[in-house]
Scaffold this active site. Structure first.
Site, short mmCIF file in Angstrom:
data_model
loop_
_atom_site.label_atom_id
_atom_site.label_comp_id
_atom_site.label_asym_id
_atom_site.label_seq_id
_atom_site.Cartn_x
_atom_site.Cartn_y
_atom_site.Cartn_z
N GLY A 14 0.84 -1.24 0.04
CA GLY A 14 -0.01 -0.02 -0.07
C GLY A 14 0.64 1.31 -0.18
N GLY A 17 -0.26 4.64 -1.70
CA GLY A 17 -1.64 5.45 -0.72
C GLY A 17 -0.86 6.62 -0.07
N ILE A 50 -0.43 7.18 3.52
CA ILE A 50 0.50 7.20 4.70
C ILE A 50 1.83 6.23 4.25
CG2 ILE A 50 1.15 6.32 7.15
CD1 ILE A 50 -1.95 6.71 7.56
N THR A 98 -5.73 1.04 13.05
CA THR A 98 -6.43 2.42 13.53
C THR A 98 -7.05 2.36 14.96
OG1 THR A 98 -8.34 3.46 12.63
CG2 THR A 98 -8.37 1.05 12.05
N ASP A 99 -7.35 3.66 15.31
CA ASP A 99 -7.93 3.74 16.50
C ASP A 99 -9.49 3.30 16.27
OD1 ASP A 99 -8.71 6.06 15.02
OD2 ASP A 99 -8.31 7.37 16.50
N GLU A 100 -10.06 3.10 15.08
CA GLU A 100 -11.29 2.97 15.04
C GLU A 100 -11.83 1.65 15.60
OE1 GLU A 100 -13.47 4.07 11.27
OE2 GLU A 100 -12.10 5.60 11.01
N TYR A 110 -15.67 -1.20 7.68
CA TYR A 110 -14.03 -0.97 7.62
C TYR A 110 -13.42 -1.35 8.85
CZ TYR A 110 -9.99 2.04 8.33
OH TYR A 110 -8.67 2.37 8.52
N LYS A 152 -10.70 -4.16 9.89
CA LYS A 152 -9.45 -3.86 10.40
C LYS A 152 -9.19 -4.57 11.78
CE LYS A 152 -6.54 -1.18 9.22
NZ LYS A 152 -5.63 -1.69 8.04
P1 NAD Z 1 -5.23 5.04 1.41
O1 NAD Z 1 -6.46 4.72 1.10
O2 NAD Z 1 -4.56 6.23 0.89
O3 NAD Z 1 -3.92 3.78 0.57
C1 NAD Z 1 -4.23 2.66 0.64
C2 NAD Z 1 -3.18 2.08 -0.47
O4 NAD Z 1 -3.34 0.66 -0.61
C3 NAD Z 1 -3.53 2.49 -1.91
O5 NAD Z 1 -2.22 2.79 -2.35
C4 NAD Z 1 -4.16 1.33 -2.50
O6 NAD Z 1 -3.86 1.20 -3.77
C5 NAD Z 1 -3.53 0.02 -1.73
N1 NAD Z 1 -4.17 -1.14 -2.08
C6 NAD Z 1 -5.64 -1.17 -1.64
N2 NAD Z 1 -6.15 -2.41 -1.89
C7 NAD Z 1 -4.96 -3.14 -2.08
C8 NAD Z 1 -4.68 -4.74 -2.21
N3 NAD Z 1 -5.67 -5.59 -2.01
N4 NAD Z 1 -3.40 -4.99 -2.57
C9 NAD Z 1 -2.37 -3.96 -2.43
N5 NAD Z 1 -2.64 -2.64 -2.38
C10 NAD Z 1 -3.72 -2.32 -2.05
O7 NAD Z 1 -4.92 4.45 2.80
P2 NAD Z 1 -4.13 5.36 4.23
O8 NAD Z 1 -4.99 6.44 4.74
O9 NAD Z 1 -2.62 5.66 3.52
O10 NAD Z 1 -4.00 4.30 5.19
C11 NAD Z 1 -2.93 3.36 5.03
C12 NAD Z 1 -3.40 2.32 6.22
O11 NAD Z 1 -3.32 3.01 7.50
C13 NAD Z 1 -4.31 1.70 6.11
O12 NAD Z 1 -4.36 0.19 6.66
C14 NAD Z 1 -5.38 2.23 6.98
O13 NAD Z 1 -6.35 1.45 7.66
C15 NAD Z 1 -4.42 2.76 8.41
N6 NAD Z 1 -4.78 4.07 8.86
C16 NAD Z 1 -5.21 5.41 8.23
C17 NAD Z 1 -5.48 6.38 8.89
C18 NAD Z 1 -5.69 7.61 8.06
O14 NAD Z 1 -6.06 8.75 8.93
N7 NAD Z 1 -5.63 7.69 6.84
C19 NAD Z 1 -5.37 6.47 10.46
C20 NAD Z 1 -5.15 5.26 10.91
C21 NAD Z 1 -4.94 4.17 10.27
#
Ligand code: NAD
Length: 352
Positions: free
Chosen positions: A17, A20, A22, A135-137, A160, A164
């Site tokens: 990922g 994306g 983070i 995630t905190d969720e 979601y 998680k």
């Molecule tokens: P995002 O949606 O921006 O990016 C997700 C990435 O995962 C994308 O690049 C997508 O192409 C890739 N992806 C999706 N399905 C896939 C698969 N089956 N195989 C390979 N790649 C795949 O997400 P984000 O906001 O960067 O979040 C990243 C992680 O952090 C997630 O696991 C999310 O649960 C966790 N998180 C996010 C937040 C936040 O505020 N954004 C907070 C806490 C935790």
């Protein structure tokens, strides 16, 4: 194949990922801090994945992009066989709560089955450390003045978050039953550059820039905790390298705002009027408040957030203002098509 525990200055790190929000910040952080690490970015490139988030890294000999799906075992097998990673950090996920309410299945497939595939191959190849980005969720809605601690009961309220939480349990099992060296990171809401404009802060900034209405669920009184993305990346680095396997860490800033407060704050900073705010029907099952206690990572790993909200949000707004092409490209591409399709047919089929 047995790997020596501990780390050297030339590890092979598989980041899933990484295209994306983070994940791309984490790759840039690691590439800068550990120039000898070989970084494999394994990403399916769903609508949320964008290789433009990693511009500049393409020429780096220590960085490789592999297109693949964590939920497809043969894709995962291939990348593990080809690169034999010593570290795995799993960011790959379907991440948008509203989409999970419309269509949960892809969330179960990617977030649960995908995590298990990665765990299976990490076990087979004796990966030194597997870090699950959670995630905190997963704690569900809590009182702001009694923030969740790591061994609090999991209590998800949307698909979601449930997916998680299920992944967290599988990671826990990998440690408990198979003695795999794992950690789980539960961070609060992140903000910063390159965040997809379906999430709250980029929606506010993007709509405000274009003088468009900003939709706010219900009365805007739901509370979230906000962390600048670079502070999260530093925490993941510490956990990856220094945390005792099996431990879970909350990573939060202690900074809480209601959705309405944060919207007004950003509008003020951008010299825009509150009249852009438009209250819309509340999200189904909307959790009222997320708040986490992050004392454990502070005490054990000496982590502290470095960015105040004022400085983090200033940098974030400036980035979006300076990168309107990035936004335009996304908004004219799959994202727009996706939203049109969901609006007219309620389907996600073409976007898996
Ligand atoms: P995002 O949606 O921006 O990016 C997700 C990435 O995962 C994308 O690049 C997508 O192409 C890739 N992806 C999706 N399905 C896939 C698969 N089956 N195989 C390979 N790649 C795949 O997400 P984000 O906001 O960067 O979040 C990243 C992680 O952090 C997630 O696991 C999310 O649960 C966790 N998180 C996010 C937040 C936040 O505020 N954004 C907070 C806490 C935790």
């Amino acid at each position: 194949m047995k790997k020596k525990v501990g780390h050297t200055n030339s590890e092979i790190i598989l980041v899933t990922g990484g295209a994306g929000f983070i994940g791309s910040h984490f790759i840039k952080y690691i590439s800068h801090k550990y120039p000898n690490y070989k970084i494999i970015n394994f990403d399916k490139l769903t609508y949320a994945g964008n290789l433009n988030n990693l511009t500049g890294l393409g020429d780096d000999q220590n960085y490789t992009f592999v297109k693949g799906d964590i939920a497809v075992n043969s894709d995962v097998e291939n990348v593990f066989e080809q690169f034999n990673p010593s570290f795995v950090v799993n960011f790959a996920a379907e991440t948008h709560v509203d989409k999970s309410i419309l269509d949960p299945n892809i969330f179960l497939k990617t977030n649960i089955m995908g995590t298990q595939n990665l765990l299976n191959h990490s076990k087979e190849q004796d990966v030194k450390k597997f870090v699950q980005i959670s995630t905190d969720e997963v704690y569900g809605s809590v009182q702001k003045d009694s923030p969740s601690i790591e061994d609090e009961k999991i209590s998800s309220n949307n698909p979601y978050s449930a997916s998680k939480a299920a992944a967290d349990q599988l990671v826990r099992v990998a440690h408990h039953t198979f003695k795999q060296r794992v950690n789980i990171v539960r961070s609060c809401n992140n903000y910063g550059a390159n965040q997809f404009p379906e999430k709250l802060i980029p929606t506010i900034i993007s709509n405000a820039m274009n003088n468009q209405k900003i939709p706010i669920f219900g009365s805007g009184s739901n509370i979230r905790e906000w962390l600048y993305v670079e502070d999260h990346c530093r925490a993941i680095d510490l956990i990856l390298h220094d945390a005792v396997p099996g431990r879970i860490y909350n990573v939060g800033s202690g900074i809480h705002y209601t959705n309405l407060e944060i919207t007004k704050l950003i509008l003020k900073q951008m010299d825009k009027t509150d009249e852009l705010i438009e209250f819309v029907e509340d999200r189904k099952g909307h959790d009222f408040c997320y708040a986490i206690n992050s004392e454990k990572i502070k005490k054990e790993l000496n982590w502290e957030p470095e960015f105040s909200f004022a400085s983090g949000i200033k940098q974030t707004i400036n980035w979006y203002v300076d990168h309107q092409d990035w936004l335009k490209e996304i908004q004219s591409g799959d994202y727009l098509k996706f939203n049109q399709k969901v609006a007219t047919e309620g389907l996600m089929e073409d976007f898996r």
